[in-house]
Design an enzyme around this catalytic site. Sequence first.
Site, short mmCIF file in Angstrom:
data_model
loop_
_atom_site.label_atom_id
_atom_site.label_comp_id
_atom_site.label_asym_id
_atom_site.label_seq_id
_atom_site.Cartn_x
_atom_site.Cartn_y
_atom_site.Cartn_z
N LYS A 126 -0.06 115.76 -4.28
CA LYS A 126 -0.48 116.68 -3.22
C LYS A 126 -0.21 116.14 -1.82
O LYS A 126 0.04 116.90 -0.89
CB LYS A 126 -1.96 117.02 -3.37
CG LYS A 126 -2.29 117.84 -4.62
CD LYS A 126 -1.79 119.25 -4.51
CE LYS A 126 -2.23 120.12 -5.68
NZ LYS A 126 -1.56 121.45 -5.65
N GLU A 134 -7.38 125.07 1.04
CA GLU A 134 -8.15 125.47 -0.13
C GLU A 134 -7.97 124.37 -1.17
O GLU A 134 -6.97 123.64 -1.14
CB GLU A 134 -7.64 126.80 -0.69
CG GLU A 134 -6.42 126.71 -1.62
CD GLU A 134 -5.15 126.20 -0.95
OE1 GLU A 134 -5.03 126.32 0.28
OE2 GLU A 134 -4.27 125.67 -1.66
N SER A 175 1.46 113.98 -12.60
CA SER A 175 1.21 114.46 -11.23
C SER A 175 0.02 113.82 -10.55
O SER A 175 -0.05 113.79 -9.32
CB SER A 175 1.05 115.98 -11.25
OG SER A 175 0.03 116.34 -12.16
#
Lengths: 409, 272
Positions: A97, A119, A386
């Site tokens: 991210k 968000e 991830s």
Amino acid sequence: MKQATTTTRIVPDEKGRFGAFGGKFVPETLMNALTELEAAFEEATQDPAFCGELNHLLSEYAGRPTPLTYAERLTEELGGARIYLKREDLNHTGAHKLNNALGQGLLAKRMGKTSIIAETGAGQHGVASATVAAKLGLSCKVFMGEEDIRRQSLNVFRMKLLGAEVIPAVSGSRTLKDATNEAIRYWVSNVEETFYVIGSVVGPHPYPYIVREFQKIIGEETRAQILKMLGRLPDEVIACVGGGSNAIGMFYPFISDEAVALRGVEAAGQGVDTDKHAATLSLGRPGVIHGSLTYLLQDEHGQVQEAHSISAGLDYPGVGPEHAYLKDSGRVTYTSVTDAEALEAVQLLCRTEGIIPALESAHAIAEAIKRAPQMSKEEILVICLSGRGDKDVLTIQDALEQTAEGGEQ
Amino acid sequence: MTAAVNRIDRLFEDRSRKRFIPFITVGDPTLEATYQLAQAMVEAGADLIELGIPYSDPLADGPTIQRASQRALANNISIIDALQLVKRLRDSGMEASLVLFSYFNPVLQYGVERFFADLATYGADGVVIPDLPIEENGPVVEAAKKNGIHVISLVAPTSESRIQTIGEQATGFLYCVSSLGVTGARASLREDLSDFLSRVKASTKVPTAVGFGISTPEQVKAVAPHTDGVIVGSAIVLEIERHEEQLRDPAQSEEAVAKIKTFVQQLASALQ
């Protein structure tokens, strides 16, 4: 990121469409902000100073490039393809991210915005945004569903520690979908001074495009690393798909390598034959969510349905429009794995490789557990790991204890 | 049926008279209540009624209309219920303009062609789709034209250079968003509102109506000189919410409708 030269992209087109999908289905109040954002992004990515600053942060702050690890014991255990793990779990803040949050944070600053909003579902994007806000001196509000706040209390505390304000979304299923609704509502009200850092390849154009461009570093590094290690491309690449940003980031640089099979893995929750799943591409129909036309879990009247997964980062009833396009074009195969399979995968990776994967990433591992034994020992399978699983250990503990109790009865 | 003049066009023929446009959600708290309230609002001075179709993810709406949506969704209200309500109102002799308000996804799932054909058949005059900007509304506008229905465009203070294009393409009337943000009552309106509204008026031949945040007779009065119509939603929906129990009870609903009618009357009479 590489400095952009002339535009060579095929998708999205100038209307923000990936084939039939994508677009800008948002209130008029936001339209100018989207146009400005697109212009600012195009201008920034052609500026060597912007690319230089981002690259500097990615290497000196985030710790890129992340390693590509040969999973020797997992490979032996499964007895098929040679498995490599792209270690986004080793990126600063523990997931992919940050790649996107750094890019958008720098863009916000360049556009003269002083506050960012985000968000978050599992909290990884919220933590990444809070981190970037702290690093770049911006104020940060993170919208998070009340249910996710409960499931991911550790990440909530991390965001607060990093100086962000966490705002609970109390409508609907009180998860990622509702957090996104609240973030968009806040943005509509404060659009003149606020930059909305969307965390996945979702939302109105240009977001799916911008997030892909900031995440494609995953696939670019992987491609270069495997070529350097083995002198050839992998046979198959697997990534999990919620909104789908790690998957797009991983897949995009391989799209024109037709010999490389690409598999996206959605969350089947309690099973695709139940009503508790998040298998949007498998079971949804085209519809509009959060400003984008894409596959959507919805009822016959177009009301959005709630998605379910043990992984807070995957229970989203929509999916990035580029995934919808890649599904329909057949370039990527989309499958799904259940909560139970993901939990099995967590344990296997812990035992064989000494890595605790995020529950999201465990879905990709679970798919690899099915795929690797069907492949030959000469074939190469890359999994996008991830994120790390520290945030999930309580959820995993609860689930395993419940399974154990269930087994005794 | 396309030969008939659309009621919205007829309504605004005389621009010397300002028009009052209330919004209510269909099926909040019951379908019967919406029918009674629509009748009462016309008696109270409403010239055009916006009927909201409830949606699970109403992005452009604040908490008041979100709650109304949830109450209506609990009654499983969908587009077909709204259409049948329109027909029932027409059958009762109602001549006020009726405009449906729906997010795009329910329309898309219903089928764009079928939606506009049915609007005409059931007697509606227009539709507001708050998440369908001009860049995306091509097929919708085409289907609407074929059936003599107006797609009402929104224009916002942030529209800036887009105002001209939106104004030129507008049909029926132009919905001017008076404040940034979602729907909902606000204590005060933007100071630059009259500048924005005069720019909008210069851009278009169609009449304008102002909405978002207007909740008191004083605000209605303040906005009136700058526009042809005033839209009030959340303030009325809040009154409906306050009388929810009575509206659900056949023995008390008449009294509740009368109270809400008085509230609407105060807003509508502030216009003239």
